[in-house]
Design a protein around this motif. Structure first.
Motif, PDB file in Angstrom:
ATOM      1  N   GLY A 325       0.649  -1.017   0.028  1.00 33.69           N
ATOM      2  CA  GLY A 325       0.053  -0.064  -0.023  1.00 33.69           C
ATOM      3  C   GLY A 325       0.702   1.214  -0.057  1.00 33.69           C
ATOM      4  N   GLY A 326       2.085   1.101  -0.497  1.00 34.03           N
ATOM      5  CA  GLY A 326       2.817   2.398  -0.602  1.00 34.03           C
ATOM      6  C   GLY A 326       3.653   2.684   0.548  1.00 34.03           C
ATOM      7  N   ALA A 327       4.111   1.608   1.385  1.00 31.51           N
ATOM      8  CA  ALA A 327       4.936   1.765   2.547  1.00 31.51           C
ATOM      9  C   ALA A 327       6.351   2.442   2.398  1.00 31.51           C
ATOM     10  N   ALA A 328       6.671   3.044   3.330  1.00 28.72           N
ATOM     11  CA  ALA A 328       7.974   3.686   3.189  1.00 28.72           C
ATOM     12  C   ALA A 328       9.096   3.087   2.833  1.00 28.72           C
ATOM     13  N   ALA A 329       9.274   1.753   3.449  1.00 33.05           N
ATOM     14  CA  ALA A 329      10.228   0.951   3.243  1.00 33.05           C
ATOM     15  C   ALA A 329      10.110   0.198   1.873  1.00 33.05           C
ATOM     16  N   ALA A 330       9.090   0.185   1.405  1.00 37.32           N
ATOM     17  CA  ALA A 330       8.935  -0.587  -0.024  1.00 37.32           C
ATOM     18  C   ALA A 330       9.341   0.709  -1.132  1.00 37.32           C
ATOM     19  N   CYS A 331       8.911   1.881  -0.824  1.00 38.62           N
ATOM     20  CA  CYS A 331       9.281   2.961  -1.659  1.00 38.62           C
ATOM     21  C   CYS A 331      11.099   2.861  -1.493  1.00 38.62           C
ATOM     22  N   LEU A 332      11.637   2.926  -0.542  1.00 41.50           N
ATOM     23  CA  LEU A 332      13.155   2.879  -0.297  1.00 41.50           C
ATOM     24  C   LEU A 332      13.670   1.839  -1.179  1.00 41.50           C
ATOM     25  N   ILE A 333      13.134   0.628  -1.156  1.00 40.60           N
ATOM     26  CA  ILE A 333      13.534  -0.356  -1.811  1.00 40.60           C
ATOM     27  C   ILE A 333      13.481  -0.241  -3.263  1.00 40.60           C
ATOM     28  N   ALA A 334      12.395   0.329  -3.578  1.00 38.53           N
ATOM     29  CA  ALA A 334      11.927   0.456  -5.033  1.00 38.53           C
ATOM     30  C   ALA A 334      13.060   1.458  -5.646  1.00 38.53           C
ATOM     31  N   CYS A 335      13.457   2.694  -4.911  1.00 40.72           N
ATOM     32  CA  CYS A 335      14.351   3.500  -5.782  1.00 40.72           C
ATOM     33  C   CYS A 335      15.683   2.704  -5.454  1.00 40.72           C
ATOM     34  N   ALA A 336      15.972   2.109  -4.428  1.00 39.32           N
ATOM     35  CA  ALA A 336      17.505   1.483  -4.390  1.00 39.32           C
ATOM     36  C   ALA A 336      17.658   0.481  -5.555  1.00 39.32           C
ATOM     37  N   ALA A 337      16.430  -0.442  -5.975  1.00 32.95           N
ATOM     38  CA  ALA A 337      16.547  -1.194  -7.058  1.00 32.95           C
ATOM     39  C   ALA A 337      16.838  -0.195  -8.164  1.00 32.95           C
ATOM     40  N   LEU A 338      16.098   0.569  -8.273  1.00 29.34           N
ATOM     41  CA  LEU A 338      16.259   1.407  -9.717  1.00 29.34           C
ATOM     42  C   LEU A 338      17.626   2.184  -9.937  1.00 29.34           C
ATOM     43  N   LEU A 339      18.153   2.673  -8.753  1.00 29.05           N
ATOM     44  CA  LEU A 339      19.484   3.109  -8.772  1.00 29.05           C
ATOM     45  C   LEU A 339      20.655   1.710  -9.012  1.00 29.05           C
ATOM     46  N   ALA A 340      20.212   0.679  -8.543  1.00 25.31           N
ATOM     47  CA  ALA A 340      21.373  -0.443  -8.751  1.00 25.31           C
ATOM     48  C   ALA A 340      21.158  -0.772 -10.357  1.00 25.31           C
ATOM     49  N   ARG A 341      19.854  -1.021 -10.842  1.00 24.81           N
ATOM     50  CA  ARG A 341      19.685  -1.362 -12.116  1.00 24.81           C
ATOM     51  C   ARG A 341      20.496  -0.153 -13.212  1.00 24.81           C
ATOM     52  N   ARG A 357      22.685   4.731 -23.877  1.00 28.17           N
ATOM     53  CA  ARG A 357      21.083   5.363 -24.481  1.00 28.17           C
ATOM     54  C   ARG A 357      19.996   4.778 -24.201  1.00 28.17           C
ATOM     55  N   GLY A 358      18.993   5.486 -23.823  1.00 25.47           N
ATOM     56  CA  GLY A 358      17.610   5.143 -23.587  1.00 25.47           C
ATOM     57  C   GLY A 358      17.488   4.462 -22.199  1.00 25.47           C
ATOM     58  N   LEU A 359      18.195   5.238 -21.189  1.00 28.07           N
ATOM     59  CA  LEU A 359      18.042   4.829 -19.907  1.00 28.07           C
ATOM     60  C   LEU A 359      16.445   4.919 -19.180  1.00 28.07           C
ATOM     61  N   TRP A 360      15.904   5.959 -20.069  1.00 30.71           N
ATOM     62  CA  TRP A 360      14.541   6.359 -19.529  1.00 30.71           C
ATOM     63  C   TRP A 360      13.687   4.971 -19.993  1.00 30.71           C
ATOM     64  N   ASN A 361      14.211   4.111 -20.667  1.00 35.18           N
ATOM     65  CA  ASN A 361      13.336   2.833 -21.023  1.00 35.18           C
ATOM     66  C   ASN A 361      13.572   1.873 -19.930  1.00 35.18           C
ATOM     67  N   LEU A 362      14.589   1.873 -19.110  1.00 40.62           N
ATOM     68  CA  LEU A 362      15.040   0.859 -18.387  1.00 40.62           C
ATOM     69  C   LEU A 362      13.907   0.509 -17.453  1.00 40.62           C
ATOM     70  N   PRO A 363      12.843   0.990 -16.762  1.00 41.56           N
ATOM     71  CA  PRO A 363      11.953   0.461 -16.086  1.00 41.56           C
ATOM     72  C   PRO A 363      10.980  -0.313 -16.945  1.00 41.56           C
ATOM     73  N   LEU A 364      10.615   0.129 -18.056  1.00 36.79           N
ATOM     74  CA  LEU A 364       9.618  -0.525 -18.998  1.00 36.79           C
ATOM     75  C   LEU A 364      10.442  -1.943 -19.296  1.00 36.79           C
ATOM     76  N   CYS A 365      11.940  -1.904 -19.999  1.00 37.17           N
ATOM     77  CA  CYS A 365      12.399  -2.928 -20.100  1.00 37.17           C
ATOM     78  C   CYS A 365      12.420  -4.090 -19.233  1.00 37.17           C
ATOM     79  N   ASP A 366      12.711  -3.684 -17.869  1.00 39.11           N
ATOM     80  CA  ASP A 366      12.645  -4.548 -16.770  1.00 39.11           C
ATOM     81  C   ASP A 366      11.466  -5.317 -16.555  1.00 39.11           C
TER      82      ASP A 366
END
Length: 403
Positions: A325-341, A357-366
């Motif tokens: 439901g959008g918990a703060a801990a889950a938000c941090l994990i999602a940000c960390a995952a995006l940074l790691a990728r 090139r195309g870093l903006w496509n990274l979430p969609l590709c994943d």
């Protein structure tokens, strides 16, 4: 995804008390969060290992033996002439035979070969047109038919949609010359045709497949062998019993590598990356191709394919975010995952000397890669060269019907 989670939650409200529903959703969120955290650790490890892998050096061969480059062909593929020509421009002092094979003498791919023959009149080019089949794997049949005409004892099999640099043969033969090495294979990057879906396919190759192989090899978990490059001697090929035994395999390249390992030889992967064409121009073509490849990996290594869930930290983190439901801990994990990728993408491109090139496509590709991964656990059928096959538990092909 959010709509699906909401529907599940609504259904659960009708059958369970609210506190039970919340506990269950929290437990699922924790499970996905833990998996995403492990995936982030994997991604950071892969980022470090990719640079180390490509920083190694390769010695030139002590001698430069004759090499037969074996190229199975089928149809007039995108930039086929350019891909084939890259093998003619090699910094290799030994004699090289170029052996091209088709099942049909009227195959359109032969136009590119004839153009190369005119452009390189001194090159030793042999064309084999032979329709004999030995099983459902037509590529293996093509190779078996071609080998009767191989002039040299060092054989380098390479798919038709591969492009290499001028150091390719020198590095491959140099690696094959090392003590105990029975076969040399290579990792590869995506070379995308024009269009959105080829770019997505290349991204999946570059930032999931390539670091996954490097990491798996480094930790001793992966045992790869890829059709983009398979180099071995005729003596080794005879020692494993030849190619015809693989005529019913879906992952014939993997099976060939395992056969070499069984006779006590090593499958080596030099710090060399070749380019593999990504040409699927529609979503359907893209998804079908990626699904076949994912099911091929599953057929070759079921436990490894299951463990590959950790290669998807961002989708796992988004699932944790949705179920929590959008918990703060889950938000941090999602940000960390995006940074790691993002870090992994930058490290892969730096190690392979490519522009990012195309870093903006990274979430969609994943997310698309994760969808392909989940779908690979469904039906075991694959579509290959327009023919639908079923695949049994041992990775053996059986044709079902023409598409």
């Amino acid at each position: 995804m959010v709509i699906l989670v909401g529907s599940v939650a609504a259904a659960m409200t009708n059958i369970a008390p609210p506190h039970v529903e919340h506990l269950l959703l929290d437990a699922i969120a924790v499970l996905f969060g833990a998996a995403a955290s492990l995936g982030i650790m994997y991604t950071l490890l892969a980022s470090a290992l990719v640079g180390r892998f490509f920083a190694r050096s390769v010695n030139a061969p002590a001698q430069f033996p004759g090499v037969t480059v074996v190229k199975p062909l089928h149809g007039d593929e995108w930039q086929l002439s350019e891909h084939l020509e890259s093998f003619f421009n090699q910094d290799y002092r030994g004699p090289v035979q170029f052996l091209f094979g088709v099942h049909d003498a009227n195959d359109a791919a032969l136009k590119s070969v004839e153009a190369l023959r005119e452009r390189y009149p001194q090159a030793a080019i042999t064309i084999v047109a032979d329709g004999r089949l030995y099983g459902p794997n037509r590529k293996i049949a093509n190779l078996v038919n071609m080998l009767e005409h191989a002039a040299h004892d060092v054989l380098c099999f390479a798919d038709s949609d591969v492009r290499v640099d001028s150091s390719y043969l020198r590095k491959v033969v140099g690696t094959l010359d090392e003590p105990g090495v029975g076969l040399v294979t290579t990792v590869y990057r995506g070379l995308c045709a024009p269009g959105f879906w080829p770019r997505v396919g290349a991204a999946l190759t570059n930032y999931h497949f390539l670091p996954g192989v490097v990491t798996g090899v480094a930790i001793g978990r992966a045992r790869p062998c890829f059709g983009q490059t398979i180099a071995l001697t005729r003596q080794t090929l005879n020692a494993i019993g030849g190619l015809r035994q693989f005529a019913h395999h879906l992952a014939e390249d993997h099976a060939l590598g395992e056969a070499v390992r069984r006779i006590g030889k090593t499958v080596a992967i030099p710090p060399l990356v070749v380019e593999h064409a990504c040409v699927e121009g529609t979503f359907t073509d893209f998804f079908t191709h990626e699904l076949r490849w994912s099911r091929t990996i599953r057929a070759a290594d079921r436990s490894g394919h299951l463990g590959a869930v950790l290669m998807h930290p961002l989708p796992l983190a988004l699932l944790a975010l949705a179920f929590s439901g959008g918990a703060a801990a889950a938000c941090l994990i999602a940000c960390a995952a995006l940074l790691a990728r993002t870090l992994l993408v930058l490290r892969v491109d730096r190690a392979t000397r490519c522009r990012t090139r195309g870093l903006w496509n990274l979430p969609l590709c994943d997310m698309l890669q994760f969808a392909v991964y989940l779908a690979s656990f469904g039906s075991s059928g694959v579509v290959w060269r327009g023919i639908r096959f079923s695949v049994d538990g041992n990775g053996m092909l059986s044709p079902v019907r023409d598409e």
